[in-house]
Design a protein around this motif. Sequence first.
Motif, short mmCIF file in Angstrom:
data_model
loop_
_atom_site.label_atom_id
_atom_site.label_comp_id
_atom_site.label_asym_id
_atom_site.label_seq_id
_atom_site.Cartn_x
_atom_site.Cartn_y
_atom_site.Cartn_z
N VAL A 1 0.83 -1.20 0.00
CA VAL A 1 0.00 0.00 0.00
C VAL A 1 0.87 1.27 0.00
CG1 VAL A 1 -0.25 0.24 2.50
CG2 VAL A 1 -2.12 0.92 1.01
N GLU B 1 -5.93 -7.49 0.00
CA GLU B 1 -5.08 -7.34 1.18
C GLU B 1 -3.83 -6.54 0.86
OE1 GLU B 1 -5.84 -8.38 4.31
OE2 GLU B 1 -7.79 -8.84 3.45
N SER B 2 -3.31 -5.84 1.86
CA SER B 2 -2.13 -5.03 1.62
C SER B 2 -1.12 -5.20 2.74
CB SER B 2 -2.53 -3.56 1.54
OG SER B 2 -3.01 -3.16 2.80
N SER C 1 1.84 -13.73 6.58
CA SER C 1 1.05 -14.91 6.90
C SER C 1 -0.40 -14.58 7.20
CB SER C 1 1.70 -15.66 8.06
OG SER C 1 1.80 -14.82 9.18
N SER C 2 -0.65 -13.46 7.91
CA SER C 2 -2.07 -13.23 8.25
C SER C 2 -2.86 -12.79 7.03
CB SER C 2 -2.19 -12.25 9.41
OG SER C 2 -1.97 -10.95 8.99
N LYS D 1 -5.91 -15.06 5.36
CA LYS D 1 -7.20 -14.46 5.02
C LYS D 1 -7.56 -14.73 3.56
CE LYS D 1 -8.77 -10.04 6.85
NZ LYS D 1 -8.31 -8.66 7.10
N ASN E 1 -3.92 -18.66 12.37
CA ASN E 1 -3.32 -17.38 12.73
C ASN E 1 -2.51 -17.48 14.02
OD1 ASN E 1 -3.82 -15.20 10.84
ND2 ASN E 1 -5.95 -15.77 11.09
N ASN F 1 0.79 -18.78 12.99
CA ASN F 1 1.54 -17.69 12.35
C ASN F 1 2.09 -16.73 13.39
OD1 ASN F 1 0.59 -18.81 10.00
ND2 ASN F 1 -1.00 -17.27 9.66
N GLU G 1 -0.21 -8.00 16.08
CA GLU G 1 -0.06 -7.67 14.66
C GLU G 1 -0.83 -8.64 13.77
OE1 GLU G 1 3.74 -7.02 12.98
OE2 GLU G 1 4.19 -5.31 14.25
N ILE G 2 -0.68 -9.91 14.05
CA ILE G 2 -1.32 -10.92 13.20
C ILE G 2 -2.85 -10.87 13.35
CG2 ILE G 2 -1.59 -13.40 12.81
CD1 ILE G 2 1.12 -12.82 11.92
N ALA H 1 -4.56 -7.85 11.77
CA ALA H 1 -4.69 -8.02 10.33
C ALA H 1 -5.76 -9.05 9.99
CB ALA H 1 -3.35 -8.42 9.72
N MET H 2 -6.01 -9.97 10.92
CA MET H 2 -7.03 -10.98 10.68
C MET H 2 -8.43 -10.37 10.74
SD MET H 2 -7.70 -14.30 13.09
CE MET H 2 -9.23 -14.12 13.96
N ILE H 3 -8.62 -9.47 11.70
CA ILE H 3 -9.97 -8.95 11.93
C ILE H 3 -10.24 -7.71 11.07
CG2 ILE H 3 -11.54 -7.98 13.66
CD1 ILE H 3 -9.80 -9.66 15.72
N PHE H 4 -9.27 -6.80 11.02
CA PHE H 4 -9.47 -5.53 10.31
C PHE H 4 -8.81 -5.60 8.93
CE2 PHE H 4 -9.35 -4.62 14.87
CZ PHE H 4 -10.58 -3.99 15.03
N PRO H 5 -9.09 -4.63 8.06
CA PRO H 5 -8.36 -4.58 6.79
C PRO H 5 -6.87 -4.47 7.06
CG PRO H 5 -10.17 -3.01 6.78
CD PRO H 5 -10.09 -3.57 8.17
N SER H 6 -6.06 -5.18 6.27
CA SER H 6 -4.64 -5.24 6.59
C SER H 6 -3.94 -3.90 6.44
CB SER H 6 -3.96 -6.31 5.73
OG SER H 6 -4.47 -6.30 4.44
N THR H 7 -4.56 -2.98 5.70
CA THR H 7 -3.97 -1.65 5.56
C THR H 7 -3.87 -0.95 6.91
OG1 THR H 7 -5.16 -1.57 3.49
CG2 THR H 7 -4.13 0.47 4.19
N ARG I 1 -3.32 -2.36 9.76
CA ARG I 1 -2.70 -3.23 10.75
C ARG I 1 -1.85 -2.49 11.78
NH1 ARG I 1 1.95 -6.90 8.84
NH2 ARG I 1 2.93 -4.89 9.10
#
Lengths: 390, 307
Positions: free
Chosen positions: A177, A206-207, A216-217, A221, B7, B10, B265-266, B269-275, B277
């Motif tokens: 991103v 994903e970004s 990995s996360s 996903k 997760n 990970n 961190e992991i 990113a699992m629950i929210f948009p990874s942007t 994080r």
Amino acid sequence: MRRAGIVLLTCFVVCLFCSSGVWAKSKVIKIGINAPMTGDIPKVGEGTKYAAQMWLEDVNAAGGIKVGDKRFPVELVIEDNEAKAESAVKANTKMITNEEVLAIVGPQSSKQAVPAGDVANNWKTPMISPWSTNPDTTMDREYVFRGCFLDPFQGPVVANFITEEFGYAKAAVLYDVASDYPKGLAEFFKKAWEDLHGKGSVVAYESFTTKDADFSSQLTKIIRSGAEVLFAPQYYNEIALIVQQAHELGWKNPIVGSDSWGSAETVKLCGKECYGLFFSTHYAAAGATGATKDFIDRYNKKYGYIPDDVGALTWDSLRIVQKAIEDCGSLTGNIEKDRKCVRDALAKIKEFDGITGKMTFTEDGDPIKCAVIVRISDKGEYEFYKSVCP
Amino acid sequence: MVFFFQNLVNALQWGSFYALIALGYSMVYGILMLFNFAHGDIFMVGAYIGFGVATGLTMLAAAGTLAIPNWMILVLTIIISMFLTSFVGILVERVGYRPLRDAPRASAAITGLMIGIMLETGNLILLGAQRVRFPTLIDSATYNIGGVFVTNKKIMIVIVSIGLMIALHQFVQRTKYGMAMRAMAFDYVVIPLMGVPINLIAAMTFAIGSALAAAAGILFGVAYPVLDPYMGIVFGWKAFVAAILGGRGSILGATLAGFLLGFIEIFVAMIFPSTLRDLIAYSIILVILAVRPHGFFGEPYSAKLRL
């Protein structure tokens, strides 16, 4: 005030041309090459120069470019832009005003091509950048063209390829991103994919940020989303990590990339994990046929290495310029008029058969051309797979 | 549920790296009251030394001079690199910190930053900007346990990391030198009067921290085989966060906080948009620190602190 100055200066220069009739006397067609011979990317400059010299040999062996019923000898004016924007502007100005070139090929990178294009357009000199993919290079510039496709074009190309080749309907995207190129391309791909398969067909978007090493996360996903294919428009260092981690998390479907994968480093860092994957790019050296193969073989024999995309695109750009000059019908000797004539002929070119594909220019001066899909072979070579057209 | 456990696996791997690096920060900070900002770059140096040792051993093995299997090479690589990198740590302490031991703390912190830059650019000159691939020493085997994918590398990384942490804990709690370290953390001024050689203990603290960073670097190379000279910067910052979060000088705290950071961190990113994080992950940490300003196991200001 400055504008008025330029106009005045232009008038003055034009009058000089008219009165002295330099053009009519010399009868030599001069083509300018604006390339990064030194600076950060000298390899790009070298590729440009070699391709241009090969072209010049061909042309002069034929006795020059045939315009109407006369043949005009050709001269190349190669100017170094040091991979800098300001030097590219200077080089263009010098070639246009001092050297009186009929057309300019270059600069290669968008960083130089965008400002240099402005100069060419103001001086009404046709310019074609072989390698610049930034839309701004040709945007609203009547006299500026390019030899390669644009970033917005690669998105649909990859989307079409995946749909036709695998028949998938659900895609995932993983991109950086914080970097312009991947971010832009990810957006173009998403739009193209949703146009093809309807809203919500990009099931995971994903970004991450530059310098991240663990995906990995995001990948977990993506795998859970039920995506059938992963699009990753990343650079070579991230590809190695993404591909390996995806495989370790149980991803077995294709991962597809864009022209940023084209570096030799990709395979070096990624190793066997990347074998069998696809990406879109400008041209593929391995598995080329016909005129493309002839070009590669000749270049390789002469300079000792396989030309990269810059060399091939430069070759095509020069041949397009040649075609435009020929199409002009006659050269008046008035450089202003001749430049205009070449520009009009360039804009009219249809289905030009280049070694990097067939090209037709749009109104903006961007070619509609096919992209090449490359498969990373089981030996780690970039193999031509198919060409995909818009 | 499978998604959750995937997760979790990970996060365990990711947290191991933070924990190992945080330990080095935490020890130096606890014992010498120094922010060793070069620590992230020592992690990088450790990874590169590991790369060199592994490449060398692989070549020897391929030539037949050294008849050992690949996993042995990995074990040797970890041991040799930890040893070599500990000398880098000692050198950093000797050159960068000992002359400044009585200087204002800010000067010492700046030293860390400068040494970090020196290590990065030094590596850049030595090996170039080209990224290198860490040699593949163990073939990746993926096990599918009820839909959760676990690789042999992940298992190895977590086990080796936890093993090292336990070893460190034993060392600090049960040996004479460990006791000297704890004493030094307790009172810097009185300790020399008791006959404890503070220069030796300081060097040892750096050596152990650097060795752990080297182990982290090699394990990192096994999991994420692309190395570049700037890989330690952001990683170092984040591990530093973990060290502070764990509490000053607390081994258990740094370990737990390292894992916690990986988990946050992991899972964010699992629950929210990874942007989002890092934004969300570090907001959570900010909240934790607001509630517990001294970290999990840190103690409030007392006579122990010399600031």
